[in-house]
Design an enzyme around this catalytic site. Structure first.
Site, PDB file in Angstrom:
ATOM      1  CE  LYS A  20      -0.355  -0.152   5.013  1.00 52.76           C
ATOM      2  NZ  LYS A  20      -1.184  -0.657   6.122  1.00 52.76           N
TER       3      LYS A  20
ATOM      4  CE1 TYR B 186      15.201  31.410   6.450  1.00 50.22           C
ATOM      5  CE2 TYR B 186      15.276  29.067   5.912  1.00 50.22           C
ATOM      6  CZ  TYR B 186      15.168  30.393   5.516  1.00 50.22           C
ATOM      7  OH  TYR B 186      15.037  30.682   4.185  1.00 50.22           O
TER       8      TYR B 186
HETATM    9  C1  LIG Z   1      -0.469  -1.756   6.588  1.00 51.68           C
HETATM   10  C2  LIG Z   1      -1.075  -2.997   7.078  1.00 51.68           C
HETATM   11  C3  LIG Z   1      -0.266  -4.085   7.416  1.00 51.68           C
HETATM   12  C4  LIG Z   1       1.239  -4.017   7.402  1.00 51.68           C
HETATM   13  O1  LIG Z   1       1.662  -3.391   8.584  1.00 51.68           O
HETATM   14  P1  LIG Z   1       3.229  -3.350   8.927  1.00 51.68           P
HETATM   15  O2  LIG Z   1       3.274  -2.800  10.290  1.00 51.68           O
HETATM   16  O3  LIG Z   1       3.827  -2.424   7.925  1.00 51.68           O
HETATM   17  O4  LIG Z   1       3.695  -4.733   8.786  1.00 51.68           O
HETATM   18  C5  LIG Z   1      -0.880  -5.250   7.803  1.00 51.68           C
HETATM   19  N1  LIG Z   1      -2.227  -5.342   7.858  1.00 51.68           N
HETATM   20  C6  LIG Z   1      -3.035  -4.319   7.553  1.00 51.68           C
HETATM   21  C7  LIG Z   1      -4.500  -4.494   7.653  1.00 51.68           C
HETATM   22  C8  LIG Z   1      -2.490  -3.112   7.161  1.00 51.68           C
HETATM   23  O5  LIG Z   1      -3.296  -2.099   6.844  1.00 51.68           O
END
Ligand SMILES: *Cc1c(COP(=O)(O)O)cnc(C)c1O
Length: 364
Positions: free
Chosen positions: A35, A256
């Protein structure tokens, strides 16, 4: 010459990390979670490293289409399920498996006209309180789905809130087990932190695990354990070069807000990297950085296009010297993204995902 900032993506590291996740959860099938455009790395760029995954998990239907266009014929799972009824048509067309987390998604399935029943993952809210049916309502949701001709196999999933921390996962595992114990189907509950920390337990790894951050070489439980301690390799290097060098005297300030004052003579380098590249502005003086593969620290505030670094440990570094913001330097030295994230009060996930569009990206 273009501005010297560069992100380098390492598919071989992704492959290594995927095998590492497999070893931590032996015999479980592994969803590679891609994702957010593979956590900022680019789905197409890491795909070579993911060929041995058992499935690809993501949220966005456009990303699912891209994965199919890459030639991926294996399972693809929509972790949040569909967002509107017509998404189910794309699920049929692309053969997508999808999470079902609310009654409305069941209504949409019931109204969906399809020749091919769809594989679904029924999501339980076992304590996270984002998505899913509570344990009390889980079985009736299963019964509704099970009665639908539109539905093929039903699998079971939940998500942990504390797999990386002291509260742990036992309470959620127990809630999940109680509510699913006599239901037939595959099970999937472990994220990266659960894979690494609890994957040795059969009741945690189950049939499938969901490997996200672990693939990209960041430790889900940093600083308790480091990426190196978990044998993970960085999948992204952010590098740049020095574009100027300044000699400071005692009392001189940098950047800054004059947030850094030299206590004595000090040589600093100016790096072509700033918050407009995705480097976190919250990193204050003392954030680790590598110059010519030698560890040093930032001084003063991060600005839009530049940061400033202490050259004391690398007195020979001049304009053009290599700077590694995170990842792997030319001499092989490593700077974990997790250390930079910690200095910014955030997690490696956020830094990867925030790599700015203006940064050129190379695959190597
Ligand atoms: C993003 C996600 C994961 C992966 O999580 P990590 O901590 O990156 O391993 C697993 N299950 C769901 C439902 C997610 O949305």
């Amino acid at each position: 010459m273009p501005r010297p900032i560069l992100a380098t993506i390492h598919p071989a590291a992704v492959q290594h990390n995927l095998e590492r996740a497999r070893r931590a959860a032996p015999d479980a099938r592994v969803w590679a979670v891609v994702k957010a455009n593979a956590y900022g790395h680019g789905i197409e760029r890491v795909f070579e490293g993911l060929r041995s995954a058992d499935g690809i998990a993501l949220l966005d239907l456009a990303e699912a289409e891209r994965v199919r266009q890459l030639g991926w014929r294996g399972p693809i799972l929509l972790l949040e399920g569909v967002f509107e009824p017509r998404d189910l048509e794309l699920c049929s067309r692309l053969g997508l498996w999808h999470a079902v987390h609310c009654e409305q998604q069941i209504d949409w399935l019931a109204a969906h006209k399809t020749q091919v029943p769809q594989r679904v993952f029924l999501k339980m809210n076992s304590g996270m309180n984002r998505l899913g049916f509570t344990p009390e309502r889980y079985r009736s949701a299963w019964a509704r789905l099970n009665a639908l001709p539109q539905v093929d196999e039903i699998s079971f999933m939940t998500h942990f809130s504390d797999a990386d921390g002291p509260r742990g996962i036992v309470h959620q595992v127990q809630a999940f087990e109680r509510a699913t114990q006599d239901l037939p189907g595959e099970r999937c509950i472990a994220n990266s932190a659960a894979i690494l920390r609890h994957g040795g337990q059969a009741q945690v790894r189950l049939d499938w695990v969901r490997a996200g951050i672990v693939l990209y070489g960041s430790a889900p439980d940093h600083p308790e354990r480091t990426a190196a301690a978990w044998d993970l390799q960085p999948a992204m290097t952010l590098s740049s070069r020095l574009i100027a060098v300044q000699q400071l005297q005692a009392g001189d300030t940098v950047g800054y807000g004059s947030r850094f004052t030299a206590e004595g003579p000090l040589t600093i380098g100016v790096v072509a990297c700033g918050y407009a590249d995705g480097y976190p502005r919250h990193c204050d003086t003392g954030t680790p950085v590598l110059v010519d593969g030698v560890r040093t620290r930032t001084v003063g505030r991060v600005s839009m296009d530049m940061i400033t670094v202490d050259l004391t440990p690398v007195p020979g570094a001049g304009i053009g010297a290599e700077v590694t913001l995170w990842g792997r330097a030319g001499n092989g030295a490593l700077l974990p993204i997790d250390e930079v994230a910690q200095a910014a009060g955030t997690v490696g996930y956020e830094l990867m995902c925030a790599l700015a569009p203006r940064v050129p990206v190379l695959v190597a």
